[in-house]
Design a protein around this motif. Sequence first.
Motif, mmCIF file in Angstrom:
data_model
loop_
_atom_site.group_PDB
_atom_site.id
_atom_site.type_symbol
_atom_site.label_atom_id
_atom_site.label_comp_id
_atom_site.label_asym_id
_atom_site.label_seq_id
_atom_site.Cartn_x
_atom_site.Cartn_y
_atom_site.Cartn_z
ATOM 1 N N PHE A 146 -3.009 7.963 -0.936
ATOM 2 C CA PHE A 146 -4.287 7.187 -0.511
ATOM 3 C C PHE A 146 -5.490 7.864 -1.423
ATOM 4 O O PHE A 146 -5.565 6.741 -2.175
ATOM 5 C CB PHE A 146 -4.931 8.296 0.658
ATOM 6 N N ASP A 183 0.349 14.584 1.210
ATOM 7 C CA ASP A 183 0.259 12.846 2.369
ATOM 8 C C ASP A 183 -0.642 12.447 0.936
ATOM 9 O O ASP A 183 -0.911 11.403 1.102
ATOM 10 C CB ASP A 183 0.589 12.629 3.611
ATOM 11 N N ILE A 184 -1.410 13.272 0.937
ATOM 12 C CA ILE A 184 -3.528 12.586 1.084
ATOM 13 C C ILE A 184 -3.494 12.287 -0.581
ATOM 14 O O ILE A 184 -4.024 10.939 -0.876
ATOM 15 C CB ILE A 184 -4.083 13.732 0.784
ATOM 16 N N ASN A 192 -3.518 5.529 15.748
ATOM 17 C CA ASN A 192 -2.007 5.704 16.584
ATOM 18 C C ASN A 192 -1.402 6.685 16.772
ATOM 19 O O ASN A 192 -0.252 6.626 17.291
ATOM 20 C CB ASN A 192 -1.579 4.408 15.244
ATOM 21 N N ILE A 193 -1.908 7.749 16.194
ATOM 22 C CA ILE A 193 -1.355 9.079 17.495
ATOM 23 C C ILE A 193 -2.520 9.632 18.041
ATOM 24 O O ILE A 193 -3.570 9.684 17.818
ATOM 25 C CB ILE A 193 -0.904 9.810 15.550
ATOM 26 N N PHE A 247 0.632 -1.255 0.397
ATOM 27 C CA PHE A 247 -0.496 0.040 -0.078
ATOM 28 C C PHE A 247 0.916 0.888 -0.169
ATOM 29 O O PHE A 247 0.327 2.241 -0.839
ATOM 30 C CB PHE A 247 -0.982 0.091 1.382
ATOM 31 N N TYR A 297 0.749 3.429 7.875
ATOM 32 C CA TYR A 297 0.722 5.179 7.704
ATOM 33 C C TYR A 297 1.723 6.285 8.790
ATOM 34 O O TYR A 297 2.315 6.871 8.848
ATOM 35 C CB TYR A 297 -0.139 5.444 7.019
ATOM 36 N N SER A 298 0.917 5.541 10.187
ATOM 37 C CA SER A 298 1.406 6.107 11.180
ATOM 38 C C SER A 298 2.966 6.403 11.252
ATOM 39 O O SER A 298 3.706 7.413 11.532
ATOM 40 C CB SER A 298 0.385 6.406 12.430
ATOM 41 N N MET A 304 -6.407 9.562 8.625
ATOM 42 C CA MET A 304 -5.685 8.290 8.161
ATOM 43 C C MET A 304 -4.415 8.195 8.827
ATOM 44 O O MET A 304 -3.941 6.611 8.554
ATOM 45 C CB MET A 304 -4.493 9.872 7.640
ATOM 46 N N VAL A 305 -4.599 8.202 9.982
ATOM 47 C CA VAL A 305 -3.585 7.200 11.162
ATOM 48 C C VAL A 305 -4.699 6.702 12.351
ATOM 49 O O VAL A 305 -4.080 5.862 12.577
ATOM 50 C CB VAL A 305 -3.138 8.764 11.853
ATOM 51 N N GLU A 322 7.431 14.871 7.963
ATOM 52 C CA GLU A 322 5.997 15.229 8.827
ATOM 53 C C GLU A 322 5.013 15.978 7.594
ATOM 54 O O GLU A 322 4.891 15.523 6.924
ATOM 55 C CB GLU A 322 6.732 16.908 9.121
ATOM 56 N N PHE A 323 3.931 15.927 8.469
ATOM 57 C CA PHE A 323 2.928 16.027 7.159
ATOM 58 C C PHE A 323 2.595 17.023 6.636
ATOM 59 O O PHE A 323 2.919 17.653 6.842
ATOM 60 C CB PHE A 323 1.515 15.886 7.948
ATOM 61 N N TYR A 347 -10.481 17.149 1.283
ATOM 62 C CA TYR A 347 -10.334 18.310 2.989
ATOM 63 C C TYR A 347 -11.471 18.598 3.142
ATOM 64 O O TYR A 347 -11.935 19.079 4.000
ATOM 65 C CB TYR A 347 -8.703 18.502 2.366
ATOM 66 N N ARG A 371 0.068 23.342 12.897
ATOM 67 C CA ARG A 371 1.689 23.638 12.501
ATOM 68 C C ARG A 371 1.213 23.877 10.714
ATOM 69 O O ARG A 371 1.732 24.494 10.376
ATOM 70 C CB ARG A 371 2.729 22.806 12.150
ATOM 71 N N ARG A 430 -8.602 -1.880 7.908
ATOM 72 C CA ARG A 430 -7.970 -1.185 7.482
ATOM 73 C C ARG A 430 -7.544 0.084 8.394
ATOM 74 O O ARG A 430 -5.881 0.444 8.170
ATOM 75 C CB ARG A 430 -9.888 -0.076 7.567
ATOM 76 N N ALA A 431 -7.095 -1.303 9.160
ATOM 77 C CA ALA A 431 -6.368 -0.385 10.742
ATOM 78 C C ALA A 431 -4.951 -0.168 10.093
ATOM 79 O O ALA A 431 -4.105 0.417 10.928
ATOM 80 C CB ALA A 431 -7.544 -1.083 12.112
ATOM 81 N N ILE A 485 -10.502 -1.167 2.162
ATOM 82 C CA ILE A 485 -9.168 -0.666 3.113
ATOM 83 C C ILE A 485 -8.593 0.655 2.875
ATOM 84 O O ILE A 485 -7.838 0.732 4.500
ATOM 85 C CB ILE A 485 -8.128 -2.052 3.440
ATOM 86 N N ASN A 486 -9.172 1.196 2.568
ATOM 87 C CA ASN A 486 -8.272 3.322 2.053
ATOM 88 C C ASN A 486 -8.669 3.574 2.570
ATOM 89 O O ASN A 486 -10.315 3.746 2.905
ATOM 90 C CB ASN A 486 -8.723 3.195 0.656
ATOM 91 N N VAL A 545 -3.978 -0.399 7.754
ATOM 92 C CA VAL A 545 -2.922 0.855 6.682
ATOM 93 C C VAL A 545 -3.115 1.770 7.559
ATOM 94 O O VAL A 545 -1.780 2.794 7.059
ATOM 95 C CB VAL A 545 -3.989 1.106 4.851
ATOM 96 N N GLN A 546 -3.490 2.092 8.210
ATOM 97 C CA GLN A 546 -3.840 3.137 9.257
ATOM 98 C C GLN A 546 -2.009 2.836 9.432
ATOM 99 O O GLN A 546 -1.542 4.495 10.169
ATOM 100 C CB GLN A 546 -4.423 3.893 10.432
ATOM 101 N N SER A 547 -1.886 2.196 10.740
ATOM 102 C CA SER A 547 -1.131 2.427 11.687
ATOM 103 C C SER A 547 0.267 2.357 10.896
ATOM 104 O O SER A 547 1.579 2.753 11.176
ATOM 105 C CB SER A 547 -1.250 0.908 11.927
ATOM 106 N N LEU A 563 5.093 8.463 10.444
ATOM 107 C CA LEU A 563 4.481 9.638 10.171
ATOM 108 C C LEU A 563 5.721 11.069 11.584
ATOM 109 O O LEU A 563 5.440 9.743 12.691
ATOM 110 C CB LEU A 563 3.090 10.458 10.696
ATOM 111 N N SER A 564 5.866 11.371 11.810
ATOM 112 C CA SER A 564 7.310 12.738 12.801
ATOM 113 C C SER A 564 6.374 12.695 13.791
ATOM 114 O O SER A 564 5.410 13.801 12.812
ATOM 115 C CB SER A 564 8.238 13.286 12.329
#
Lengths: 478, 187
Positions: free
Chosen positions: A118, A114-115, B138-139, A95, A442-443, B134-135, A109-110, B114, B150, A435-436, B59-60, A438-440, A446-447
Amino acid sequence: MMFNCLGELWLYVITYTPLIISVYLLIIPTFGIKTGISRCYIKLLMSIFEFCRQTIEKQERKTRLHQLRSIDLETSSDEDDKKDHEEKRNAIKDFFLRNDNEDGDYVHEFVLSDIFDFIVRGIEAVADDEVTKRFSTEELQTWNLLTRTNKNYLNVSYKLLLFWSIGWIFRFCVLFPIRMFIFVFGMLYLLITMALVGLLKECSFKKWLYDHTSVIAFRMLSRSLSATINYHDTQYKPKGGSLCVANHTSPLDVLILHNDNPYAIVGQLHGGFLGLIETALNRATSHCFFDRFEVNDRSAVVRKMRQHIMDPKKLPILIFPEGTCINNSAVMMFKKGSFEVADVVYPVAIKYDQIFGDPFWDSSKYGYFTYIIRMMTSWAIVCDVWYMKPMTREDHESAVDFANRVKKAIARRGGLVDLEWDGQLKRQRVKPELRAKVQSEYSRKLSTKKAPNPSELFLTNNAINSINTLETNISNTN
Amino acid sequence: MGSRSSLMLQDEEIAIIQEETGFTPNQIERLYSRFASLDKGDNGTLSRDDFLRIPELAINPLGDRIVQAFFGDEERINFRHFMRVLSTFRPVKKNRDNKLNNRREKLRFAFKLYDLDENEKITREELLEILHMMVGANISNEQLASIADRTIMEADKDGDQCISFEEFCNILERTDVEEKMSIRFLH
């Protein structure tokens, strides 16, 4: 006089043909003789299809020329497309793979862009995806003169229409009655012999008798579909008390494998016509049919299988770990269950030649009997079966990893696409855990360490950008 | 079945769609059979459900937003609409008219994802919600909040604490949008 003669001849044909066919049917499968008729038939079909392909091509060149003038030459060539396709295969894992390749494996960083990743992944899935197309008939390269396939050129030219009509008459008026006769004959043979064998007490003679009668019955049934099967590497044929795993396209798989070697079958309990065959087989020896939706059943099945493979006198177990029929273009996730039972498995790869008839059974659309009728009015069933060297689970390998390794080997041998998706997606929706995942994924990229620094608020965008690149460089060198 | 409906695409329709979107006839036919195979109800239009039945889209994390971008206020979309949205992602060609797939249209698509309430502004809340999609879990929320702050700070020029479409374009000025927001459509 002449008329009389003909009439008499016709009478002879009517009365004796079934008799001759019956004798033929009994003798040939019993001794496994190869007549070579079906191979000639297949060759003839091949040349007819080739002729049709050329006719269609010619026609298309004529009518489409004006439309094709605007084709973009700059867009990817076919070869590029193929390569692209390769890359897309393991969707879950990959992915974000592309991202890795471009930017290196660093935490960033975000940014608002980034979108894009996806979005592009999503749009690609809308335009074409790896999973849903595995549950419908595979696309053919040439038309095979069957109107039910996804390409239909009936109205391209009169020549084709003529060929198709002759073919239709041949399939429905010649092939179908003969095949139906053979089929009924084979079914009766199967039902009767299985019932008789079932009456015997457990002994080596019973086993011997079952092995032979069942194989003969399946050979007859496979003739009713003009099955032409090429078995490769028969030295690896599964032996008694072992576990054989194969990719699954349709219930025909059982027939095709059983033609060469008897198996104990583990699988979904069906109703209707398929259920009838299952009951007949079950009467004679220990098979294992269960309902996949009954969880209690499942643990009992595992126990039963484990006992079964301990006994080398018993038939090898045949199982389809995908748990559902796939259209024979790919291999999907192997359920770990069967790989928990045994440490050694005999993989078998089955690949059909779809040009002669599509063997995929879309069980969500029609029942098994309809399916059999469709098969009997197709040209033939042509397939390759590869027996593969037994594979052993390694010391610290989990059942899931072992299952994946076997799946990969089967996919490679049969020339099928290796997918990680669950075949049950045919009936069910994606589990939210995916899905979770994929989210993790990406996370992790991410800084989040850096809290906003108040002094930074006054920096210009350019300054921030240069700081970011500086940080990137630092993390890269680290 | 897909086979029958793919025959229903008339040459005139292909020509209209080709004119409108720039896809080649072959691509249009291929995408039409894709459209037909997604159309489970066989009624010539697609519902949101038809889209979410594609596992790779389901899953996206932004799958729902992408589906929303296709539908807008509509309940179902037809083939022409489907093609219009897809054409945004055609690769950009030099010296050619790129009506629907130019840089600005590609950016517009991303911006709309967005912009949850469709008021032409990305607010802090909207950005937070997308980030959250997106995350996942996890965050932490504080960390996401600081990311959102930011990001808005960097992009916001007129001090309204929101990102307008112009500001969105400006901040992505140096990004290769043409490349990153294009996919290859098979012939």
